[in-house]
Design a protein around this motif. Structure first.
Motif, PDB file in Angstrom:
ATOM      1  N   ARG A  22       0.820  -1.210   0.000  1.00 36.58           N
ATOM      2  CA  ARG A  22       0.000   0.000   0.000  1.00 36.58           C
ATOM      3  C   ARG A  22       0.858   1.266   0.000  1.00 36.58           C
ATOM      4  N   ILE A  23       2.108   1.144   0.458  1.00 37.88           N
ATOM      5  CA  ILE A  23       2.989   2.310   0.520  1.00 37.88           C
ATOM      6  C   ILE A  23       3.859   2.433  -0.725  1.00 37.88           C
ATOM      7  N   ILE A  24       4.506   1.338  -1.145  1.00 35.91           N
ATOM      8  CA  ILE A  24       5.455   1.440  -2.261  1.00 35.91           C
ATOM      9  C   ILE A  24       5.099   0.575  -3.458  1.00 35.91           C
ATOM     10  N   GLY A  25       3.960  -0.110  -3.428  1.00 36.27           N
ATOM     11  CA  GLY A  25       3.537  -0.882  -4.594  1.00 36.27           C
ATOM     12  C   GLY A  25       4.019  -2.308  -4.574  1.00 36.27           C
ATOM     13  N   GLN A  26       5.314  -2.521  -4.303  1.00 35.39           N
ATOM     14  CA  GLN A  26       5.857  -3.862  -4.168  1.00 35.39           C
ATOM     15  C   GLN A  26       7.234  -3.772  -3.513  1.00 35.39           C
ATOM     16  N   LYS A  27       7.652  -4.885  -2.886  1.00 37.89           N
ATOM     17  CA  LYS A  27       8.972  -4.936  -2.269  1.00 37.89           C
ATOM     18  C   LYS A  27      10.052  -5.050  -3.338  1.00 37.89           C
ATOM     19  N   GLY A  28      11.285  -4.757  -2.913  1.00 40.14           N
ATOM     20  CA  GLY A  28      12.407  -4.986  -3.801  1.00 40.14           C
ATOM     21  C   GLY A  28      13.049  -3.705  -4.298  1.00 40.14           C
ATOM     22  N   VAL A  29      14.066  -3.890  -5.159  1.00 39.09           N
ATOM     23  CA  VAL A  29      14.801  -2.752  -5.710  1.00 39.09           C
ATOM     24  C   VAL A  29      13.899  -1.874  -6.556  1.00 39.09           C
ATOM     25  N   HIS A  30      12.886  -2.482  -7.198  1.00 42.46           N
ATOM     26  CA  HIS A  30      11.992  -1.731  -8.079  1.00 42.46           C
ATOM     27  C   HIS A  30      10.608  -1.617  -7.450  1.00 42.46           C
ATOM     28  N   PRO A  31      10.375  -0.571  -6.658  1.00 37.06           N
ATOM     29  CA  PRO A  31       9.048  -0.382  -6.068  1.00 37.06           C
ATOM     30  C   PRO A  31       8.026  -0.098  -7.154  1.00 37.06           C
ATOM     31  N   GLY A  32       6.778  -0.289  -6.809  1.00 36.73           N
ATOM     32  CA  GLY A  32       5.719  -0.093  -7.787  1.00 36.73           C
ATOM     33  C   GLY A  32       5.205   1.332  -7.828  1.00 36.73           C
ATOM     34  N   MET A  33       3.938   1.463  -8.224  1.00 33.77           N
ATOM     35  CA  MET A  33       3.344   2.775  -8.446  1.00 33.77           C
ATOM     36  C   MET A  33       3.382   3.651  -7.196  1.00 33.77           C
ATOM     37  N   GLY A  34       3.105   3.060  -6.036  1.00 36.38           N
ATOM     38  CA  GLY A  34       3.114   3.837  -4.802  1.00 36.38           C
ATOM     39  C   GLY A  34       4.471   4.450  -4.521  1.00 36.38           C
ATOM     40  N   GLY A  35       5.535   3.705  -4.807  1.00 42.92           N
ATOM     41  CA  GLY A  35       6.880   4.222  -4.599  1.00 42.92           C
ATOM     42  C   GLY A  35       7.180   5.410  -5.492  1.00 42.92           C
ATOM     43  N   HIS A  36       6.724   5.349  -6.736  1.00 44.98           N
ATOM     44  CA  HIS A  36       6.974   6.445  -7.674  1.00 44.98           C
ATOM     45  C   HIS A  36       6.126   7.674  -7.343  1.00 44.98           C
ATOM     46  N   ILE A  37       4.893   7.443  -6.919  1.00 44.09           N
ATOM     47  CA  ILE A  37       4.068   8.572  -6.486  1.00 44.09           C
ATOM     48  C   ILE A  37       4.711   9.247  -5.279  1.00 44.09           C
ATOM     49  N   GLY A  38       5.161   8.446  -4.320  1.00 48.62           N
ATOM     50  CA  GLY A  38       5.805   8.997  -3.130  1.00 48.62           C
ATOM     51  C   GLY A  38       7.084   9.746  -3.454  1.00 48.62           C
ATOM     52  N   ALA A  39       7.905   9.204  -4.369  1.00 40.19           N
ATOM     53  CA  ALA A  39       9.162   9.862  -4.734  1.00 40.19           C
ATOM     54  C   ALA A  39       8.910  11.216  -5.379  1.00 40.19           C
ATOM     55  N   SER A  40       7.919  11.276  -6.271  1.00 37.46           N
ATOM     56  CA  SER A  40       7.641  12.538  -6.958  1.00 37.46           C
ATOM     57  C   SER A  40       7.140  13.591  -5.982  1.00 37.46           C
ATOM     58  N   TRP A  41       6.257  13.208  -5.067  1.00 36.85           N
ATOM     59  CA  TRP A  41       5.743  14.170  -4.092  1.00 36.85           C
ATOM     60  C   TRP A  41       6.841  14.613  -3.117  1.00 36.85           C
ATOM     61  N   THR A  42       7.741  13.700  -2.780  1.00 31.87           N
ATOM     62  CA  THR A  42       8.824  14.058  -1.858  1.00 31.87           C
ATOM     63  C   THR A  42       9.729  15.112  -2.477  1.00 31.87           C
ATOM     64  N   VAL A  43      10.132  14.915  -3.732  1.00 34.58           N
ATOM     65  CA  VAL A  43      10.990  15.881  -4.411  1.00 34.58           C
ATOM     66  C   VAL A  43      10.247  17.204  -4.588  1.00 34.58           C
ATOM     67  N   PHE A  44       8.982  17.125  -5.001  1.00 34.05           N
ATOM     68  CA  PHE A  44       8.162  18.319  -5.202  1.00 34.05           C
ATOM     69  C   PHE A  44       8.041  19.120  -3.915  1.00 34.05           C
ATOM     70  N   TYR A  45       7.754  18.441  -2.820  1.00 36.34           N
ATOM     71  CA  TYR A  45       7.617  19.110  -1.522  1.00 36.34           C
ATOM     72  C   TYR A  45       8.900  19.846  -1.148  1.00 36.34           C
ATOM     73  N   ASN A  46      10.038  19.205  -1.350  1.00 36.44           N
ATOM     74  CA  ASN A  46      11.299  19.832  -0.969  1.00 36.44           C
ATOM     75  C   ASN A  46      11.594  21.073  -1.799  1.00 36.44           C
ATOM     76  N   PHE A  47      11.209  21.063  -3.060  1.00 36.03           N
ATOM     77  CA  PHE A  47      11.378  22.273  -3.863  1.00 36.03           C
ATOM     78  C   PHE A  47      10.439  23.379  -3.399  1.00 36.03           C
ATOM     79  N   ILE A  48       9.196  23.028  -3.102  1.00 41.18           N
ATOM     80  CA  ILE A  48       8.254  24.029  -2.594  1.00 41.18           C
ATOM     81  C   ILE A  48       8.775  24.628  -1.294  1.00 41.18           C
ATOM     82  N   SER A  49       9.314  23.780  -0.436  1.00 40.14           N
ATOM     83  CA  SER A  49       9.860  24.258   0.837  1.00 40.14           C
ATOM     84  C   SER A  49      11.028  25.217   0.598  1.00 40.14           C
ATOM     85  N   ALA A  50      11.910  24.869  -0.354  1.00 44.98           N
ATOM     86  CA  ALA A  50      13.053  25.737  -0.658  1.00 44.98           C
ATOM     87  C   ALA A  50      12.597  27.060  -1.264  1.00 44.98           C
ATOM     88  N   PHE A  51      11.595  27.006  -2.155  1.00 47.55           N
ATOM     89  CA  PHE A  51      11.051  28.247  -2.732  1.00 47.55           C
ATOM     90  C   PHE A  51      10.480  29.139  -1.633  1.00 47.55           C
TER      91      PHE A  51
END
Length: 493
Positions: free
Chosen positions: A218-247
């Motif tokens: 439910r958090i990362i989509g699947q275990k392992g080196v290649h997480p699934g959709m949840g992992g990619h959604i989380g990664a994009s929001w994490t990077v986005f949030y950090n840029f918003i915070s820096a701005f």
């Protein structure tokens, strides 16, 4: 998720680019202003492998569209433009991630400018090689040589710009390798980079519940080196949030500043910081001065090279123009990448045929994204081919980018490369021929349980080739019966 904040001045430059782009879109009579350009490099995780896997039954995109639609860099571009700019193209994200790429491959991509045609110079470079760097057997080399090498290559994309590109160290979540997290923190801290970690947000929750597949999925989509959709959604929001915070930090600083003059930060610019050290032994200040002098010399030499390449026309290259005006540093170079003109087996075949003079047992095969990926493959004992390269500029180095793997078909594989330089004068004396030839060896097997591309860089014989010379290279598989080459480069440095 914030490991290290970016510098004030570099973020002001980023916001200035965004502001000019927004104003241009609102008033097209203004001078054209390109989008803020973010370049992402990484491995198969970043490229989007398995990004469609999810626990709720959503249909993921076909593998040919994964990197463009559901990989986190594509989602990051969507977040910027949809959330902040009503769907206008204010931010462009280029995902140059390649399966099996570590920091060394990322460095080669930047150093030799193995980019798509008409590539806009990046304003931001995001490093996302943690998954593959963590697999390296020689951790000290990977963390304290390869990662700093990548940082310097990114900074050198705009040698004469004090701030751009902003370099970002980004740790996606990929498993239980703690040591790479420390290396990312150290590099971010030493070089004054922006550091981001999705791992910091979710690792404790996942490790505590690692045996509960439903919870983890439910958090990362699947275990392992290649997480699934949840992992990619989380990664994009994490990077986005950090840029918003820096701005927000920059905007708050400028709002409360009582100064009516332009803000002059006393921070040391990232590009002026010298070689990475694990301790402060030695004369660090002297090393930094040497590093700054080297940057100054590199900038001047690039300007002189560009000027001479333009038939001696005098040119003053501003920091913003420098990247566009400098020429490729390579006589011949390519690496398979889905974003460039060399992405399919047909592209590899076409590129190799530009310089191929003979071939027995090697063939361009594979696919842009799914396995086996495109490359130049040998699948028989004693397979060999020869290249003839007309040298268009001073060329001192040859870089071979093979696949290294642990599979049985890679065991005992050894590639021998014989390189000979035919001088412009056409000397045929035996002594001259001997002094301008060298042999090199590259192995295809390693014991690490992963398949990874590792560049092998060699100095060409007798100081290299001059413009007008000819490089003749003979490649032969002297042991084993399987080998893959994903790229070749013959370059000035």
């Amino acid at each position: 998720s914030a490991i290290h904040p970016p510098g004030l001045e570099v973020m002001m430059k980023v916001l200035e680019i965004i502001s000019k782009r927004v104003n241009y879109l609102q008033h097209i009579s203004l001078s054209a202003a390109p989008p803020l350009h973010i370049l992402v490099t990484g491995g198969s995780l970043t490229s989007g492998m398995a990004c469609g896997v999810n626990h709720v039954g959503l249909k993921g995109p076909h593998w040919t569209r994964q990197y463009a639609e559901c990989a986190w860099p594509a989602r990051l571009e969507h977040l910027f433009n949809q959330v902040l700019f009503n769907g206008e193209e204010v931010v462009k994200v280029s995902n140059l991630a390649v399966g099996g790429a570590n920091s060394e491959i990322g460095k080669v991509l930047l150093e030799y400018q193995l980019f798509p045609d008409s590539f806009q110079p990046p304003d931001i470079v995001i490093w996302s090689h943690a998954a593959n760097d963590a697999q390296e057997k020689d951790k000290a080399r990977a963390y304290f040589e390869s990662i700093p090498g990548f940082v310097h290559a990114a900074h050198n994309l705009r040698t004469c710009d004090d701030h751009l590109p902003l370099v970002v160290m980004n740790e996606e979540f990929f498993g239980q390798h703690n040591d790479v997290s420390g290396a990312i923190y150290k590099a971010s801290n030493w070089f004054g980079l922006m550091g981001i970690s999705q791992r910091n947000i979710i690792s404790h929750k996942i490790f505590e519940n690692f045996d509960n597949d439903d919870y983890v999925n439910r958090i990362i989509g699947q275990k392992g080196v290649h997480p699934g959709m949840g992992g990619h959604i989380g990664a994009s929001w994490t990077v986005f949030y950090n840029f918003i915070s820096a701005f927000t930090d920059v905007c708050d600083y400028t709002r409360i500043s009582s100064s009516l003059t332009p803000i002059k930060s006393t921070d040391v610019t990232a590009k002026s910081i010298g070689p990475y050290k694990e301790n402060d032994y030695g004369d660090v200040s002297s090393e930094w001065k040497t590093h700054k002098d080297k940057i100054r010399e590199m900038c001047l030499s690039e300007e002189a090279f560009t000027s001479s390449s333009n038939n001696g026309t005098a040119a003053t290259i501003s920091s913003n123009q420098h990247y566009q005006k400098q020429l490729s540093p390579c006589t011949y170079a390519f690496m398979v990448n889905k974003m460039t003109s060399v992405s399919t087996s047909a592209d590899v075949n076409k590129k190799m045929n530009e310089v191929l003079t003979s071939n027995t047992g090697w063939k361009a095969e594979g696919f842009p994204v799914r396995q086996p990926r495109a490359g130049f493959y040998a699948k028989e004992t004693n397979a060999h081919f020869s290249l003839k390269i007309d040298v268009s500029m001073e060329t001192k180095y040859m870089t071979i980018m093979p696949m290294k793997s642990y599979g049985d078909n890679f065991k005992d594989t050894n590639l021998e490369v014989d390189v000979r330089i035919q001088s412009k004068g056409g000397s045929t004396s035996a002594e001259s021929a001997k002094s301008k030839s060298s042999k090199y060896e590259v192995t295809g097997y390693h014991e690490t349980k992963t398949s990874i591309h590792i560049p092998h860089k060699f100095a060409l014989p007798d100081g290299g080739a001059k413009k007008g010379d000819i490089i003749v290279a003979n490649f032969r598989l002297v042991s084993g019966s399987y080998f893959k080459i994903a790229g070749l480069a013959f370059c000035r440095y």
